[in-house]
Motif scaffolding. Sequence first.
Motif, PDB file in Angstrom:
ATOM      1  N   ARG A 211     -42.568 -17.909 -16.114  1.00 15.88           N
ATOM      2  CA  ARG A 211     -41.344 -17.124 -16.211  1.00 15.88           C
ATOM      3  C   ARG A 211     -41.658 -15.633 -16.074  1.00 15.88           C
ATOM      4  O   ARG A 211     -42.260 -15.029 -16.954  1.00 15.88           O
ATOM      5  N   LEU A 217     -35.287 -15.624 -12.835  1.00 18.35           N
ATOM      6  CA  LEU A 217     -35.239 -15.835 -14.279  1.00 18.35           C
ATOM      7  C   LEU A 217     -33.796 -15.940 -14.760  1.00 18.35           C
ATOM      8  O   LEU A 217     -33.502 -16.649 -15.722  1.00 18.35           O
ATOM      9  N   ASN A 220     -32.737 -19.318 -14.366  1.00 16.14           N
ATOM     10  CA  ASN A 220     -33.323 -20.090 -15.461  1.00 16.14           C
ATOM     11  C   ASN A 220     -32.466 -19.962 -16.719  1.00 16.14           C
ATOM     12  O   ASN A 220     -32.243 -20.942 -17.441  1.00 16.14           O
ATOM     13  N   CYS A 260     -36.715 -19.830  -9.121  1.00 19.21           N
ATOM     14  CA  CYS A 260     -37.315 -20.315 -10.377  1.00 19.21           C
ATOM     15  C   CYS A 260     -37.990 -21.664 -10.134  1.00 19.21           C
ATOM     16  O   CYS A 260     -38.127 -22.470 -11.056  1.00 19.21           O
ATOM     17  N   GLN A 263     -40.841 -22.208 -12.438  1.00 18.72           N
ATOM     18  CA  GLN A 263     -40.629 -21.764 -13.819  1.00 18.72           C
ATOM     19  C   GLN A 263     -40.255 -22.933 -14.724  1.00 18.72           C
ATOM     20  O   GLN A 263     -39.355 -23.716 -14.388  1.00 18.72           O
TER      21      GLN A 263
END
Length: 268
Positions: A211, A217, A220, A260, A263
């Motif tokens: 991340r 992000l 996310n 992402c 992530q």
Amino acid sequence: MKNKIMFWGFVLFCVLSTRGGLTQDVGALISKDIFERMLLHRNDANCNAKGFYTYDAFITAARSFAAFGTTGNTNTRKKEIAAFLAQTSLETTGGWGTAPDGPFSWGYCFKQEQGNPPDYCVANQQWPCAPGKKYFGRGPIQISYNYNYGPAGRAIGVDLLKNPDAVANDAVVSFKTALWFWMTAQRPKPSAHYVITGKWRPTGADLSAGRVSGYGLITNIINGGIECGKGSNPNMENRIGFYKRYCQILGVNPGLNLDCAKQTPFGQ
């Protein structure tokens, strides 16, 4: 007398500038013409939200959140506006791959979840569901569940637990719920505002989970459990598509770390 007038004029300028009255207004960066260009087909005859999401409602709601679109330099401010409209455009899109003017010209086509959604009510002592009310996705961010309607309503001064339909019936309320979600951290997640303005710093655990700061992000934060850590997928890529288009219209570089794909979602 002339010197006194000049002095108090300078003081007023400083106060207004600090509050966003002159130099920090969101409307100074996104005019009605630009807004219409971004959300080009939102009033198409086939769009459920035709006539609902207006420029004036967006600006009015944005001015209720003093830090939105007013934090940082001009490029940062433009990126926040682009990122907010991009993420919410994916949530409300009516576009498809071969849509006129491209799929990323069809944001804000819907104002509530389609079909026959469930009530999205879960047991919660602080934010109990009102009898007979449903808390399915509504508005730009498609706010869902009683535990989001409750605090969002308290923050904007509307009892959304008792009247969740206000999010689909009042455009200013609708935009405010999306901006509340955007500006509010929900641990362990930071706020999207904190990320896009460069204030968020990853911990060691974040770095281990892949991340890193950037538009990815924010995806996310909004829908990481479904879209992140799974490689490329259509929704994630479409969020990026909207963002790139809006950044281009606003004349700003979208930056790095837009996806992402690698992530780990927050909380996992």
